[in-house]
Design an enzyme around this catalytic site. Structure first.
Site, PDB file in Angstrom:
ATOM      1  CD  GLN A   1       6.637  99.703  33.350  1.00 28.00           C
ATOM      2  OE1 GLN A   1       7.175 100.494  32.579  1.00 28.00           O
ATOM      3  NE2 GLN A   1       7.334  98.874  34.088  1.00 28.00           N
TER       4      GLN A   1
ATOM      5  CE1 TYR B   1      -5.664 106.781  17.117  1.00 27.30           C
ATOM      6  CE2 TYR B   1      -5.742 104.445  17.667  1.00 27.30           C
ATOM      7  CZ  TYR B   1      -5.787 105.463  16.730  1.00 27.30           C
ATOM      8  OH  TYR B   1      -5.951 105.146  15.405  1.00 27.30           O
TER       9      TYR B   1
ATOM     10  NE  ARG C   1     -15.267  99.159  22.337  1.00 27.62           N
ATOM     11  CZ  ARG C   1     -16.416  99.468  22.955  1.00 27.62           C
ATOM     12  NH1 ARG C   1     -16.390 100.250  24.016  1.00 27.62           N
ATOM     13  NH2 ARG C   1     -17.550  98.982  22.514  1.00 27.62           N
TER      14      ARG C   1
ATOM     15  NE  ARG D   1      -9.869  96.446  21.770  1.00 25.96           N
ATOM     16  CZ  ARG D   1     -10.265  97.345  22.667  1.00 25.96           C
ATOM     17  NH1 ARG D   1      -9.640  98.493  22.768  1.00 25.96           N
ATOM     18  NH2 ARG D   1     -11.301  97.084  23.444  1.00 25.96           N
TER      19      ARG D   1
ATOM     20  CG  LEU E   1       5.048 120.855  40.251  1.00 24.20           C
ATOM     21  CD1 LEU E   1       5.829 120.269  39.083  1.00 24.20           C
ATOM     22  CD2 LEU E   1       5.446 122.315  40.482  1.00 24.20           C
ATOM     23  CG  HIS E   2       1.897 116.651  45.286  1.00 23.62           C
ATOM     24  ND1 HIS E   2       2.995 116.371  46.068  1.00 23.62           N
ATOM     25  CD2 HIS E   2       0.947 115.726  45.628  1.00 23.62           C
ATOM     26  CE1 HIS E   2       2.726 115.335  46.852  1.00 23.62           C
ATOM     27  NE2 HIS E   2       1.498 114.927  46.599  1.00 23.62           N
TER      28      HIS E   2
ATOM     29  NE  ARG F   1       6.590 104.442  36.925  1.00 28.08           N
ATOM     30  CZ  ARG F   1       6.361 103.141  37.044  1.00 28.08           C
ATOM     31  NH1 ARG F   1       7.360 102.290  36.882  1.00 28.08           N
ATOM     32  NH2 ARG F   1       5.162 102.689  37.349  1.00 28.08           N
TER      33      ARG F   1
END
Length: 296
Positions: free
Chosen positions: A96, A108, A111, A189, A206-207, A216
């Protein structure tokens, strides 16, 4: 060797320096760590004025300019500030998060490395909302909730056991059977569900950060990403307090009317009851407010 004292001409925030590198826990195994930042409220003001000097304006004037920029949806001055976080979060939250493309990300890699046995298990479970196709409804019955949570936990443990089996490793990362072939990490995985944790470094101006936060931290955002956004919003408040105030007033706590809604309101407001300017509103804001009311 004796420690040397260093000074910098760069903008620094005393409040952010206090939490730099500190782990801020989120969910059951996640966290946010502030890694670095550049600029602050004064950087926004300087960019807007194309000025290189300090102290050319009062704080009250800086506040007024920042509020004007936010109110009229200017973007470039806010892009002069950047911030970088180290975030540990469930994979489904990361997917998301990565939808916000105007950022620099390094995640991270499973693989190259072995994922830890850390997975997210929700504390409560809700049913699918009947009004919102992508939201939650009411909390499910207690007996069913406990049963499903236990199954989520068991499934995660079994998936990780299979993951280690494919890698031919035990819980401590040691090879189980040297005579047996292991499966490549990039394939092994595949058996892990999206509630397992990943990590990334995330740098954003910042924008674009404020756009991320406006979406969010909204009550309709999924809980698991909203709790991360709430923590970041607290950091923004420390970093750029004048911008945070304007953001709260003109973005998070404001509403917008469509043309149809304006038509419905026209003529229905008693303007005579609006007489006094609030103390925290500037003359310019008061004038702009009255110009909006005149339309109605």
């Amino acid at each position: 060797m004796s420690e040397e004292l260093f000074t910098t001409k760069r903008y620094t925030s005393q409040e952010l320096e206090k939490i730099l590198g500190e782990r801020i826990n989120v969910l059951d195994h996640g966290f946010i760590r502030l890694i670095d930042y550049m600029g602050g409220d004064e950087s926004i003001v300087q960019a807007a004025r194309v000025s290189y000097g300090k102290g050319t304006k009062k704080v009250s004037q800086d506040r007024g300019l920042i509020r004007y920029l936010m109110r009229h949806k200017h973007t470039t001055p806010f892009e002069m500030c950047e911030i970088k976080f180290h975030v540990k979060l469930p994979i489904f939250v990361a997917r998301q998060w990565i939808r916000h493309r105007m950022a620099n990300v390094n995640e991270y890699s499973a693989r190259y490395s072995i994922l830890d046995k850390e997975f997210y298990v929700p504390v409560t479970l809700e049913s699918q909302s009947k009004k919102n196709n992508q939201g939650r409804g009411e909390r499910i019955k207690e007996n069913s909730e406990k049963e499903y949570i236990d199954k989520i936990r068991l499934n995660s443990k079994n998936a990780y056991s299979l993951y280690l089996e494919l890698l031919n490793l035990d819980d401590d990362g040691n090879v189980v059977d040297p005579s047996r072939d292991n499966v490549a990490r990039e394939i092994s995985r595949l058996v892990l569900p999206v509630n397992f944790y990943t990590q990334f470094y995330w740098k954003i101006d910042l924008h674009n950060l404020l756009h991320f936060l406006s979406l969010r931290t909204d009550k309709h955002a999924q809980y698991e990403i909203r709790v991360y956004a709430d923590k970041i919003l607290d950091i923004v408040k420390l970093w750029v307090p004048l911008t945070y105030e304007a953001f709260e007033d003109y973005r998070r706590k404001s509403i917008t009317f469509s043309s149809q809604e304006v038509s419905l309101l026209t003529g229905s407001i008693d303007k005579s009851k609006i007489k006094e300017k609030p103390q925290d509103m500037s003359e310019r804001e008061w004038e702009e407010f009255n110009s909006k009311i005149d339309i109605l």
